[in-house]
Design a protein around this motif. Structure first.
Motif, short mmCIF file in Angstrom:
data_model
loop_
_atom_site.label_atom_id
_atom_site.label_comp_id
_atom_site.label_asym_id
_atom_site.label_seq_id
_atom_site.Cartn_x
_atom_site.Cartn_y
_atom_site.Cartn_z
N VAL A 261 0.89 -1.50 0.11
CA VAL A 261 -0.17 0.03 0.19
C VAL A 261 1.11 1.42 -0.25
O VAL A 261 1.74 1.18 0.74
N ALA A 262 0.15 2.78 -0.72
CA ALA A 262 1.41 3.27 -0.97
C ALA A 262 0.64 4.09 0.59
O ALA A 262 -0.17 4.35 1.32
N PRO A 263 2.18 5.00 1.13
CA PRO A 263 1.93 6.07 1.91
C PRO A 263 1.07 6.66 2.14
O PRO A 263 0.02 6.76 2.90
N GLU A 264 0.49 7.32 1.53
CA GLU A 264 -0.21 8.11 0.31
C GLU A 264 -1.61 7.99 1.17
O GLU A 264 -2.91 8.74 1.41
N THR A 265 -1.98 6.86 0.44
CA THR A 265 -3.49 6.17 1.63
C THR A 265 -4.21 5.72 2.05
O THR A 265 -4.82 5.34 2.37
N THR B 86 -5.24 1.20 8.11
CA THR B 86 -4.38 0.62 9.77
C THR B 86 -2.53 0.83 9.71
O THR B 86 -2.82 -0.40 9.33
N LEU B 87 -2.50 1.71 9.69
CA LEU B 87 -0.92 2.40 9.90
C LEU B 87 -0.50 1.53 11.02
O LEU B 87 -0.55 2.06 12.17
N ILE B 88 -0.38 0.50 11.77
CA ILE B 88 0.55 0.17 13.20
C ILE B 88 2.04 0.61 13.21
O ILE B 88 2.73 0.01 12.57
N ALA C 10 -1.01 -8.22 8.90
CA ALA C 10 -1.38 -6.70 8.19
C ALA C 10 -0.27 -6.66 7.42
O ALA C 10 -1.12 -6.00 5.70
N HIS C 11 0.84 -7.66 6.92
CA HIS C 11 1.18 -7.40 5.68
C HIS C 11 0.57 -8.31 4.15
O HIS C 11 0.44 -8.06 3.10
N LEU C 12 -0.61 -8.64 5.08
CA LEU C 12 -1.16 -10.01 3.86
C LEU C 12 -2.20 -9.09 3.53
O LEU C 12 -2.92 -9.10 2.38
N GLN C 13 -2.29 -7.62 4.19
CA GLN C 13 -3.20 -6.48 3.71
C GLN C 13 -2.34 -5.63 2.47
O GLN C 13 -2.85 -4.43 2.95
N GLY C 14 -0.93 -5.73 2.55
CA GLY C 14 -0.03 -4.74 2.27
C GLY C 14 0.35 -3.75 3.36
O GLY C 14 0.74 -2.40 2.61
N LEU C 15 0.47 -3.61 4.44
CA LEU C 15 -0.06 -2.55 5.02
C LEU C 15 1.44 -3.06 6.08
O LEU C 15 1.80 -4.69 6.50
N PRO C 16 2.60 -2.46 6.08
CA PRO C 16 3.86 -2.71 6.79
C PRO C 16 3.51 -2.15 8.44
O PRO C 16 3.06 -1.95 9.14
N VAL C 17 4.16 -3.19 9.26
CA VAL C 17 4.48 -2.02 10.99
C VAL C 17 5.46 -2.66 12.03
O VAL C 17 6.55 -2.30 11.70
N GLN D 155 5.38 10.18 7.93
CA GLN D 155 5.21 11.65 7.60
C GLN D 155 7.19 11.23 6.69
O GLN D 155 7.64 11.71 5.79
N ASP D 156 8.01 10.65 7.32
CA ASP D 156 9.55 11.19 6.85
C ASP D 156 9.30 9.57 4.89
O ASP D 156 9.94 10.03 4.98
N TRP D 157 8.58 8.71 5.51
CA TRP D 157 8.03 7.94 4.47
C TRP D 157 7.45 8.81 3.13
O TRP D 157 8.25 8.60 2.10
N ILE D 158 6.80 9.80 3.30
CA ILE D 158 5.77 9.90 2.62
C ILE D 158 7.19 11.34 2.27
O ILE D 158 6.81 11.49 0.74
N ARG D 159 8.17 11.83 2.51
CA ARG D 159 8.67 12.38 2.32
C ARG D 159 9.93 12.31 0.84
O ARG D 159 10.31 13.22 0.63
N THR D 160 10.54 10.93 2.07
CA THR D 160 11.34 10.48 1.29
C THR D 160 11.33 9.30 0.94
O THR D 160 12.25 8.92 -0.43
N GLY D 161 10.17 9.06 0.84
CA GLY D 161 10.32 8.05 -0.31
C GLY D 161 10.48 6.68 0.72
O GLY D 161 10.58 5.54 -0.48
#
Length: 436
Positions: A192-196, A280-282, A329-336, A394-400
């Motif tokens: 999942v992209a962090p912006e979503t 949800t980002l955990i 969470a990873h099965l849904q494309g989300l990191p922890v 926020q750092d993830w979105i800014r730096t990728g």
């Protein structure tokens, strides 16, 4: 596209004769593991799989009668065990140098012993899945074909062409005497992209409360009283059986240990299922080496209360809960996201004041000595974890780039992160974006 590994548990439908063949194979495999472990120990605790295979391959084929693929799997498994022991030994040396512990790790003082009846298989080499839910397994007497049953969700994954079958492990339940095949499946996951990501939740793990979650709109508590009560019950029963010391008492002890393990795993599955919500980002605390980094009292004159606290900490299954939450969470494309655990329950989320005086009596009440803010201490920890997770997002979105764990960073980098955390504040005003 990423891959998440899950395990499908298949119950083998076999008769008494086939069970005898599997038992013969598993016993030979276990004996081969122990022999290989002794050879590796003699050769300076060798952990290189290919070198170890060169030393023992011929003996495994002739003495134990293992097929070629099994004779290759045995040294790989033993080498992996020695790598783990070497890693723990080096970590223990680092902790002793830092003064975190005085105990010396003794895992390499003798060869590891293998007692479980297990056999590792490689897909399409010594095991394969057939039609009509059948499986072919390699044994000492050739191939054995039998049927299997399992959870419907696992059976559906086996029939999905997008799921990649990997290795498997043959295992015999010591209580029910039933044979199972644990098949590793690689499930494709779309990140999942962090912006979503529109929700961030912080989770504080503990013993009195297994997990406390806060996401800005609500707080959820999962009590650990039932787990602690059951653990004390198991301890009393285990102590009585150990004093008895008979063979039947030893068998009961094994069954009791498996029952306690299943109970803890079931509780962690239920909690992690509620934590890993879609979208949800955990965020969780990085609790690696928590036993080494925190104070523990092992003095002979320690009180019964201190000994009970040490015993409960030793049985705290936070890593299992984190692992189950991570893969769900990873099965849904989300990191922890894992953040530094320093001062999460001592820092005020309103004014930023940090100190032990904010936890009077080290209890569950948080009372800021600076601004007077009061709240449940574990909920304060969850809020601080959520703030730190939001900063990483926020750092993830800014730096990728995403740094999911603080592992491997030096003291200077950690000090920089903690300084940034001091600037975070929790606002009591609702976020209007969360209402849409």
């Amino acid at each position: 596209m990423e891959t998440q590994i899950i395990t499908a548990k298949l119950k083998l439908l076999i008769d008494a004769e086939q069970a005898g063949v599997l038992m013969e194979t598993a016993c030979a495999y276990r004996d081969a593991l122990n022999q290989t472990a002794e050879v590796a120990f003699v050769h300076n605790k060798l952990s290189q799989a290919m070198k170890l295979q060169t030393l023992v391959y011929g003996e495994l084929r002739e003495r134990f009668g293992l097929p070629a693929q099994m004779a290759c799997n045995v040294p790989r498994q033993v080498a992996a065990s020695y790598k783990m022991l070497w890693s723990r030994t080096k970590t223990n040396a680092e902790h002793r140098a830092k003064g975190w512990t005085k105990k010396r790790y003794r895992g390499l003082d003798r060869p590891p012993r293998y007692s479980a009846l297990t056999v590792f298989y490689n897909y399409r080499r010594d095991f394969s899945l057939g039609k009509d839910r059948t499986v072919s397994l390699g044994t000492l007497q050739g191939r054995l074909r039998c049927g299997y049953v399992g959870y419907q969700k696992h059976l559906d994954l086996l029939e999905d062409e997008r799921v990649r079958v990997q290795g498997a492990k043959l295992w015999r339940d010591p209580t029910s005497k039933v044979w199972y095949l644990l098949v590793s499946l690689g499930v494709a996951v779309q990140p999942v992209a962090p912006e979503t990501i529109r929700a961030v939740a912080g989770v504080d793990l503990g013993q009195r409360y297994l997990a406390v979650e806060s996401n800005g709109r609500r707080a959820r508590f999962w009590s650990g009283s039932a787990v602690l009560h059951r653990a004390e019950h198991f301890r009393r029963v285990r102590a009585g059986l150990q004093r008895k010391g008979t063979r039947s008492a030893t068998r009961t002890l094994r069954r009791l240990a498996l029952r306690e393990t299943r109970f803890r795993a079931d509780v962690n599955h239920q909690v992690s299922k509620h934590l890993a919500q879609p979208g949800t980002l955990i965020g969780m605390e990085w609790l690696h080496d928590i036993d080494e980094r925190t104070e523990r009292r092992h003095r002979p004159e320690a009180s019964s209360k201190q000994r009970r606290a040490n015993r409960r900490r030793a049985g705290w299954s936070f890593a299992d809960l984190q692992g189950k939450t991570h893969y769900k969470a990873h099965l849904q494309g989300l990191p922890v996201i894992y953040v530094d655990a320093d001062y999460t329950s001592q820092g005020c989320p309103v004014c930023g004041h940090t100190g032990k005086e904010n936890r009077p009596g080290k209890g569950l009440r948080f009372e800021c000595a600076s601004c007077g803010f009061e709240l449940h201490a574990d909920l304060v920890g969850a809020r601080n974890v959520a703030l730190r997770t939001l900063l990483i997002r926020q750092d993830w979105i800014r730096t990728g780039c995403l740094s999911a764990t603080p592992k491997g960073s030096d003291a200077e980098a950690k000090a920089g992160r903690l300084q940034r955390y001091l600037e975070l504040r929790w606002s009591s005003e609702p976020n209007p974006l969360l209402d849409h």
